[in-house]
Design a protein around this motif. Sequence first.
Motif, PDB file in Angstrom:
ATOM      1  N   PRO A   1      10.209  16.935  -0.923  1.00  0.00           N
ATOM      2  CA  PRO A   1      11.476  16.206  -0.917  1.00  0.00           C
ATOM      3  C   PRO A   1      12.522  16.854  -1.823  1.00  0.00           C
ATOM      4  O   PRO A   1      12.207  17.393  -2.882  1.00  0.00           O
ATOM      5  N   SER A   2      13.768  16.783  -1.389  1.00  0.00           N
ATOM      6  CA  SER A   2      14.856  17.326  -2.192  1.00  0.00           C
ATOM      7  C   SER A   2      15.589  16.204  -2.914  1.00  0.00           C
ATOM      8  O   SER A   2      15.529  15.036  -2.513  1.00  0.00           O
ATOM      9  N   LYS A   3      16.268  16.580  -3.966  1.00  0.00           N
ATOM     10  CA  LYS A   3      17.001  15.626  -4.797  1.00  0.00           C
ATOM     11  C   LYS A   3      17.994  14.838  -3.945  1.00  0.00           C
ATOM     12  O   LYS A   3      18.712  15.406  -3.120  1.00  0.00           O
ATOM     13  N   GLY A   4      17.993  13.520  -4.141  1.00  0.00           N
ATOM     14  CA  GLY A   4      18.930  12.661  -3.442  1.00  0.00           C
ATOM     15  C   GLY A   4      18.374  11.982  -2.206  1.00  0.00           C
ATOM     16  O   GLY A   4      18.970  11.041  -1.694  1.00  0.00           O
ATOM     17  N   MET A   5      17.207  12.448  -1.694  1.00  0.00           N
ATOM     18  CA  MET A   5      16.620  11.805  -0.516  1.00  0.00           C
ATOM     19  C   MET A   5      16.226  10.370  -0.856  1.00  0.00           C
ATOM     20  O   MET A   5      15.812  10.085  -1.977  1.00  0.00           O
ATOM     21  N   SER A   6      16.327   9.486   0.106  1.00  0.00           N
ATOM     22  CA  SER A   6      15.919   8.096  -0.119  1.00  0.00           C
ATOM     23  C   SER A   6      14.406   7.965   0.067  1.00  0.00           C
ATOM     24  O   SER A   6      13.764   8.833   0.677  1.00  0.00           O
ATOM     25  N   LYS A   7      13.844   6.869  -0.429  1.00  0.00           N
ATOM     26  CA  LYS A   7      12.413   6.616  -0.251  1.00  0.00           C
ATOM     27  C   LYS A   7      12.066   6.558   1.229  1.00  0.00           C
ATOM     28  O   LYS A   7      11.047   7.089   1.654  1.00  0.00           O
ATOM     29  N   ALA A   8      12.937   5.919   2.015  1.00  0.00           N
ATOM     30  CA  ALA A   8      12.685   5.808   3.455  1.00  0.00           C
ATOM     31  C   ALA A   8      12.655   7.184   4.113  1.00  0.00           C
ATOM     32  O   ALA A   8      11.789   7.456   4.957  1.00  0.00           O
ATOM     33  N   ASP A   9      13.583   8.075   3.723  1.00  0.00           N
ATOM     34  CA  ASP A   9      13.609   9.427   4.289  1.00  0.00           C
ATOM     35  C   ASP A   9      12.366  10.219   3.893  1.00  0.00           C
ATOM     36  O   ASP A   9      11.798  10.954   4.703  1.00  0.00           O
ATOM     37  N   VAL A  10      11.933  10.069   2.649  1.00  0.00           N
ATOM     38  CA  VAL A  10      10.735  10.775   2.177  1.00  0.00           C
ATOM     39  C   VAL A  10       9.520  10.288   2.952  1.00  0.00           C
ATOM     40  O   VAL A  10       8.706  11.087   3.432  1.00  0.00           O
ATOM     41  N   GLU A  11       9.391   8.991   3.102  1.00  0.00           N
ATOM     42  CA  GLU A  11       8.234   8.447   3.820  1.00  0.00           C
ATOM     43  C   GLU A  11       8.271   8.851   5.294  1.00  0.00           C
ATOM     44  O   GLU A  11       7.240   9.136   5.891  1.00  0.00           O
ATOM     45  N   LYS A  12       9.450   8.915   5.886  1.00  0.00           N
ATOM     46  CA  LYS A  12       9.589   9.313   7.286  1.00  0.00           C
ATOM     47  C   LYS A  12       9.179  10.778   7.467  1.00  0.00           C
ATOM     48  O   LYS A  12       8.483  11.130   8.414  1.00  0.00           O
ATOM     49  N   LYS A  13       9.596  11.636   6.527  1.00  0.00           N
ATOM     50  CA  LYS A  13       9.334  13.069   6.663  1.00  0.00           C
ATOM     51  C   LYS A  13       7.931  13.476   6.208  1.00  0.00           C
ATOM     52  O   LYS A  13       7.295  14.334   6.818  1.00  0.00           O
ATOM     53  N   PHE A  14       7.421  12.855   5.137  1.00  0.00           N
ATOM     54  CA  PHE A  14       6.149  13.285   4.546  1.00  0.00           C
ATOM     55  C   PHE A  14       5.022  12.268   4.702  1.00  0.00           C
ATOM     56  O   PHE A  14       3.900  12.526   4.300  1.00  0.00           O
ATOM     57  N   GLY A  15       5.330  11.099   5.246  1.00  0.00           N
ATOM     58  CA  GLY A  15       4.315  10.069   5.407  1.00  0.00           C
ATOM     59  C   GLY A  15       4.164   9.237   4.141  1.00  0.00           C
ATOM     60  O   GLY A  15       4.862   9.450   3.145  1.00  0.00           O
ATOM     61  N   ALA A  16       3.244   8.287   4.205  1.00  0.00           N
ATOM     62  CA  ALA A  16       3.007   7.414   3.057  1.00  0.00           C
ATOM     63  C   ALA A  16       2.328   8.210   1.937  1.00  0.00           C
ATOM     64  O   ALA A  16       1.505   9.091   2.208  1.00  0.00           O
ATOM     65  N   PRO A  17       2.647   7.925   0.681  1.00  0.00           N
ATOM     66  CA  PRO A  17       1.996   8.645  -0.427  1.00  0.00           C
ATOM     67  C   PRO A  17       0.532   8.239  -0.572  1.00  0.00           C
ATOM     68  O   PRO A  17       0.131   7.158  -0.129  1.00  0.00           O
ATOM     69  N   GLU A  18      -0.270   9.119  -1.203  1.00  0.00           N
ATOM     70  CA  GLU A  18      -1.666   8.782  -1.502  1.00  0.00           C
ATOM     71  C   GLU A  18      -1.717   7.601  -2.460  1.00  0.00           C
ATOM     72  O   GLU A  18      -2.576   6.743  -2.362  1.00  0.00           O
ATOM     73  N   SER A  19      -0.797   7.614  -3.430  1.00  0.00           N
ATOM     74  CA  SER A  19      -0.705   6.519  -4.400  1.00  0.00           C
ATOM     75  C   SER A  19       0.709   6.489  -4.952  1.00  0.00           C
ATOM     76  O   SER A  19       1.468   7.435  -4.784  1.00  0.00           O
ATOM     77  N   SER A  20       1.030   5.374  -5.604  1.00  0.00           N
ATOM     78  CA  SER A  20       2.347   5.270  -6.234  1.00  0.00           C
ATOM     79  C   SER A  20       2.208   4.542  -7.555  1.00  0.00           C
ATOM     80  O   SER A  20       1.276   3.760  -7.749  1.00  0.00           O
ATOM     81  N   GLN A  21       3.122   4.824  -8.460  1.00  0.00           N
ATOM     82  CA  GLN A  21       3.120   4.205  -9.784  1.00  0.00           C
ATOM     83  C   GLN A  21       4.535   3.778 -10.114  1.00  0.00           C
ATOM     84  O   GLN A  21       5.484   4.500  -9.858  1.00  0.00           O
ATOM     85  N   GLY A  22       4.660   2.603 -10.707  1.00  0.00           N
ATOM     86  CA  GLY A  22       5.973   2.151 -11.149  1.00  0.00           C
ATOM     87  C   GLY A  22       6.484   1.035 -10.291  1.00  0.00           C
ATOM     88  O   GLY A  22       5.746   0.487  -9.494  1.00  0.00           O
ATOM     89  N   PRO A  23       7.711   0.678 -10.456  1.00  0.00           N
ATOM     90  CA  PRO A  23       8.731   1.275 -11.313  1.00  0.00           C
ATOM     91  C   PRO A  23       8.504   0.974 -12.794  1.00  0.00           C
ATOM     92  O   PRO A  23       7.946  -0.055 -13.150  1.00  0.00           O
TER      93      PRO A  23
END
Length: 121
Positions: free
Chosen positions: A41-63
């Motif tokens: 992912p590049s700087k400025g991409m939204s979470k929705a765009d990242v998930e659309k392009k790379f799929g769901a993450p293995e895990s997440s932490q936060g916020p």
Amino acid sequence: MRTLPLLAAALAFAFVVVSTARAEVIQIPLSQQGDSQLARPSKGMSKADVEKKFGAPESSQGPVGEPPITRWVYPDFVVMFEYDHVVHSVLKHKPKAPIDESEATQNEPSTEQDQAAPVEQ
């Protein structure tokens, strides 16, 4: 008055010892730090765009914190979001040689359970 020459000698000795201390500097050229051609992912991409392009993450932490920072972990990289947008993505370190887990556990300190007498069968 006798302490002055001793103090001077001690300082001179300390200077010699300190000046001979050395450290090894390890430099890793940028081209050897990972696969810079790997799509991430590049700087400025939204979470929705990242998930659309790379799929769901293995895990997440936060916020966590203010502003809220969230971390998504993928197999090859980690993405940091501030609010809903990418602020940074970094490659994960991949050792050139696989780590032998049996060696790693042999060097760990033993526990009381490990020291218990074996049970006869």
